[in-house]
Motif scaffolding. Structure first.
Motif, PDB file in Angstrom:
ATOM      1  N   LEU A  26      -3.926   6.636  -2.647  1.00  0.00           N
ATOM      2  CA  LEU A  26      -3.390   5.340  -2.218  1.00  0.00           C
ATOM      3  C   LEU A  26      -3.350   4.374  -3.394  1.00  0.00           C
ATOM      4  N   ILE A  69       0.872  -1.175   0.000  1.00  0.00           N
ATOM      5  CA  ILE A  69       0.000   0.000   0.000  1.00  0.00           C
ATOM      6  C   ILE A  69       0.907   1.222   0.000  1.00  0.00           C
ATOM      7  N   THR A 123      -4.152  12.753   0.108  1.00  0.00           N
ATOM      8  CA  THR A 123      -3.407  11.523  -0.191  1.00  0.00           C
ATOM      9  C   THR A 123      -4.153  10.611  -1.162  1.00  0.00           C
ATOM     10  N   LYS A 160      -5.380   2.107  -7.883  1.00  0.00           N
ATOM     11  CA  LYS A 160      -5.032   3.421  -7.336  1.00  0.00           C
ATOM     12  C   LYS A 160      -6.310   4.202  -7.056  1.00  0.00           C
ATOM     13  N   ALA A 206       1.534   5.466  -0.580  1.00  0.00           N
ATOM     14  CA  ALA A 206       0.924   6.795  -0.545  1.00  0.00           C
ATOM     15  C   ALA A 206       1.577   7.699  -1.577  1.00  0.00           C
ATOM     16  N   THR A 252       3.179  -1.212   4.176  1.00  0.00           N
ATOM     17  CA  THR A 252       2.641   0.143   4.032  1.00  0.00           C
ATOM     18  C   THR A 252       3.823   1.080   3.821  1.00  0.00           C
ATOM     19  N   ILE A 278       1.440   7.078   6.454  1.00  0.00           N
ATOM     20  CA  ILE A 278       0.609   5.869   6.393  1.00  0.00           C
ATOM     21  C   ILE A 278       1.367   4.645   6.880  1.00  0.00           C
ATOM     22  N   ASP A 290       5.311   5.017   2.645  1.00  0.00           N
ATOM     23  CA  ASP A 290       5.180   6.444   2.377  1.00  0.00           C
ATOM     24  C   ASP A 290       6.435   6.923   1.657  1.00  0.00           C
TER      25      ASP A 290
END
Length: 816
Positions: A130, A119, A128, A252, A121, A287, A266, A289
């Motif tokens: 994702l 995932i 944001t 997305k 960002a 996750t 995130i 960023d």
């Protein structure tokens, strides 16, 4: 129109606004068209009426990615997912498809596997977008219509080892994608055949004419030349973590409407929220960023493996203890629970800071009771369940309960959850489930933990006792008032002969407990003995249970408390029937074949507790008086399982005890008031309490006045802050020592009795208090506990008013 360029422009758009400009350039192109999502304009209701908030909707996307990877592994092994050779559940699939999954407990192997689901960002911090990537089965462009872009087809209904079944959950996130609902879908089949396809989902923009004729808009997806646009690739650089894109799927979601608590980094905040909703996911997840968004953050990539893993880490400084319960009966099936109690004080923080950290790390979404299926939380309850149902008020901020519904009977489970899989139905089954959870927990180890917790904070100062006795003598309690008070707090009883005998027995019991040898647990059991003294004619341990009743059987062991719950080499207590003998008075003289245990008795197994394992059993509706059941209890161990066999004989129902009318109580001058516990900023004497050592649901500081502690429905104690700003300011205006002493007494008596009577009135009038506030889902009125309400009232100038209010002054002003 070059499709690869178009894809890159769409994918690299950071926000909805940027993407909107790209779409505007192609909107009127002759090759561009839009097709209704799910092949019908009427499906807007299906998309819009799913998850109530953005994070549960995102969880559905992650679940689809997990399903896709399991499907890919199944195909790679040459197994038809719908055949008898396919795994029967997710656990079996992980064991079959990932034989080295046990290594995921280690950070290195877990991180390597987590690269398969990412995932990411992008875009500005407050806007944001994702991206979700998985290297699962993927789809050919020509199959998008029947997979990603279909609704209510039940594509996975016949596949037992995946979570999805409704063919709708993945669409729930669309409504959180900005105002125009842009969502990019791109994929290539896992075996590298076919082209890389992509499309864009959006909410149809109504024309002026449509606004006059249509009641609702609908959702649609992009076609070029009437087909899903596609082009040939070997690899793509999509900014994934440690890998290019080869096969799999990219989703997305532009300008995704994350709740406030998940809008920052995130890899930390959204990571924690996902952990709460994925209690025990089948696969780990990354996750990620970016430095562009958070240049000063040093941990922009974090993998996660569910809340259970976080809670049970060996080095977890948050968890005080945890234990499990297992319940099984014919009607509902098997229910498993894990219960976690948090440390009220973390090593480097005070009580207030600790509570804030616990809430921030583990209760972002205000879920204290989690109901899950296959590791995904499908519904939850707030801390109100802890205070109102369990009545363990002190544990309100320090207790998390996980209820695993994966092995419930399908018929029962299907009535528990909404199709959106984010909340419980308000139905008979959910009420029954909560009642079972309540019944199990109020008899569990949690009761003992709560008593120890309460005992640690309810030390009462002698001076407070004397003060209350003085107050009690001087207050004229009428018989009517006494009757109301009796429903609010415990009336002090005279030292009758019965009470003295009970007190003497408790002293003997306490001395016996003090002499008990310390328990030295082993990693694996060598001892497993049943604590039953009675024997049948064959010298087998025997217990008798009345029809409609229940019995607790205890087993002695030497294994550690976490034996059933630890992730590394856990054990299990297996209960099974060996044979049954029916009631001989009805002709049943032969020994019957063994039935499954849940057909004969309801079983509740608790995890070990200081050398004891508790098993609660109750006869089912299929047995009769006189039936005898031979049962095997087996404690598993790699050193060799240990078995105990015992008999259960069903007897007549117990007759309810005859009620003996109680003699009328005479008024008692020594009425028992709730305990007054004076609290100071720093410890004053051995029997006083200080702010930092209190383990209460409220934080004591200079602005706090009181906290009323309720046990069940009765007011048990009132904690009064003697170092409050209100009292300090009031005493600052006084000059003599006598005035200061009088001020303390005035403060104690005024606040104490106002708290007492406000609580009593609200409780007896059965008022319900609500407060309007914004939560993660929407703005609505939420229930406020009476103790919270009173604590807030006294901290909001009411105590200051009471100290300065003089009745004589008011009368004089009115006379003038």
């Amino acid at each position: 129109m070059k499709l690869e360029i178009l894809f890159n422009q769409i994918y690299n758009s950071a926000t909805e606004a940027e993407l909107d400009k790209i779409i505007a350039t192609i909107e009127n192109h002759e090759k561009v068209s839009w097709h209704p999502y799910g092949d019908s304009e009427s499906f807007f209701g299906v998309i819009e009426n799913q998850q109530a908030s953005a994070v549960p909707a995102l969880i559905e996307k992650i679940t689809n990615s997990i399903d896709a990877i399991l499907m890919k592994r199944c195909y790679e092994l040459g197994i038809d997912p719908k055949s008898d050779n396919a795994p029967k559940n997710i656990d079996e699939a992980i064991e079959k498809f990932f034989p080295r999954s046990g290594n995921w407990d280690l950070s290195g192997p877990r991180g390597l596997q987590a690269e398969s689901i990412q995932i990411l960002a992008s875009g500005p911090r407050k806007n944001t977008s994702l991206t979700i990537y998985d290297d699962g089965e993927g789809q050919h462009p020509e199959n998008f219509k029947n997979s990603f872009l279909s609704l209510l087809r039940g594509n996975k209904n016949e596949i037992a080892f995946v979570q999805g079944k409704y063919n709708m959950g993945g669409s729930g996130a669309i409504v959180f994608c900005g105002k125009k609902r842009y969502q990019l879908v791109a994929s290539k089949r896992y075996d590298n055949t076919g082209k890389f396809g992509f499309t864009l989902v959006r909410k149809h923009p109504l024309t002026e004419t449509e606004q006059q004729t249509k009641k609702n808009t609908w959702y649609e997806y992009l076609l070029i030349d009437g087909e899903i646009p596609s082009f040939t690739i070997d690899t793509l650089d999509l900014g994934l973590h440690k890998r290019p894109f080869k096969t799999g799927t990219i989703i997305k979601m532009y300008s995704y409407d994350l709740p406030g608590g998940a809008r920052s980094v995130i890899s930390r905040d959204l990571n924690q929220s996902i952990n709460e909703y994925l209690f025990q996911p089948a696969l780990p997840i990354y996750t990620i960023d970016t430095k562009e968004r958070y240049p000063k953050d040093l941990n922009l990539e974090r993998h996660l493996y569910g809340l259970k893993k976080r809670l049970e880490e060996d080095n977890s400084r948050y968890i005080k203890t945890h234990f499990s319960e297992r319940y099984e009966d014919k009607e509902i099936g098997r229910l498993e629970m894990q219960v976690y109690i948090f440390n009220p004080k973390i090593a480097d923080k005070n009580i207030k800071e600790s509570k804030e950290a616990i809430k921030r790390e583990f209760f972002k979404n205000n879920m204290s009771v989690l109901f899950s299926q296959n590791g995904q939380v499908h519904g939850s309850d707030s801390s109100g369940f802890i205070t109102k149902s369990l009545k363990f008020n002190l544990l309100k901020d320090y207790l998390l309960i996980h209820v695993d519904c994966s092995h419930l009977n399908t018929t029962f489970r299907s009535e528990l959850f909404m199709a959106s899989r984010d909340r419980l139905k308000k139905a008979e089954e959910s009420t029954k489930l909560k009642e079972i959870v309540k019944k199990i927990l109020i008899k569990s180890k949690l009761k003992e933990i709560y008593k120890e917790w309460k005992d640690s904070i309810t030390v009462q100062a002698e001076s407070s006792n004397d003060l209350l006795k003085e107050f009690g003598k001087n207050i004229p309690f009428s018989p009517e008032l006494r009757k109301i008070l009796d429903n609010t707090f415990k009336i002090e009883q005279q030292d009758t002969k019965q009470n003295k005998e009970k007190s003497a027995k408790n002293k003997v019991k306490n001395k016996a407990e003090q002499k008990t040898k310390p328990f030295n647990p082993e990693r694996f059991p060598a001892k497993f003995d049943i604590d039953l003294k009675a024997k049948d004619e064959n010298n087998i341990p025997l217990t008798k249970i009345p029809l409609g009743g229940e019995k607790t059987i205890k087993f002695s062991t030497d294994v550690e408390d976490q034996y059933f719950d630890r992730s590394d080499e856990p054990g299990e207590l297996q209960i099974a029937t060996l044979e049954t003998t029916t009631n001989q008075s009805k002709g049943g003289t032969e020994v019957g074949a063994p039935k499954d245990i849940e057909h004969l008795i309801d079983v509740n197994v608790s995890s070990p507790n200081k050398g004891s394992i508790r098993v609660n059993i109750a006869p089912s509706k299929e047995v009769e008086v006189g039936d005898a059941i031979k049962i095997s209890a087996t404690l598993t161990s790699p050193n060799g399982d240990i078995e105990q066999i015992f008999m259960v004989q069903i007897t007549d129902k117990e007759k309810p005890p005859q009620k003996i009318p109680e003699p009328k109580k005479q008024p008692d001058d020594n009425i028992g008031l709730p305990k007054l516990i004076q609290v100071f900023e720093t410890k004053k004497e051995n029997s006083s309490r200080c702010w930092d050592e209190l383990q209460l649901p409220v934080d004591f500081d200079h602005n706090t006045i009181i906290y009323p502690l309720v046990e069940g429905d009765q007011l048990d104690a009132i904690y009064l802050n003697m170092d409050s700003k209100v009292l300090k300011n009031y005493k600052a205006t006084l000059k003599s020592e006598e005035q200061i002493i009088a001020a303390d007494k005035r403060y104690v008596s005024t606040i104490y009795f106002h708290t007492l009577f406000l609580y009593m009135i609200n409780k007896n009038k059965k008022y319900q208090i609500k407060q309007s506030q914004t939560n993660a889902n929407n703005e609505e009125a939420e229930d406020v506990d009476l103790t919270e309400y009173l604590t807030a009232i006294f901290s909001s100038h009411y105590a200051d008013f009471l100290l300065h209010f003089e009745m004589s002054t008011l009368i004089d002003s009115l006379a003038d």
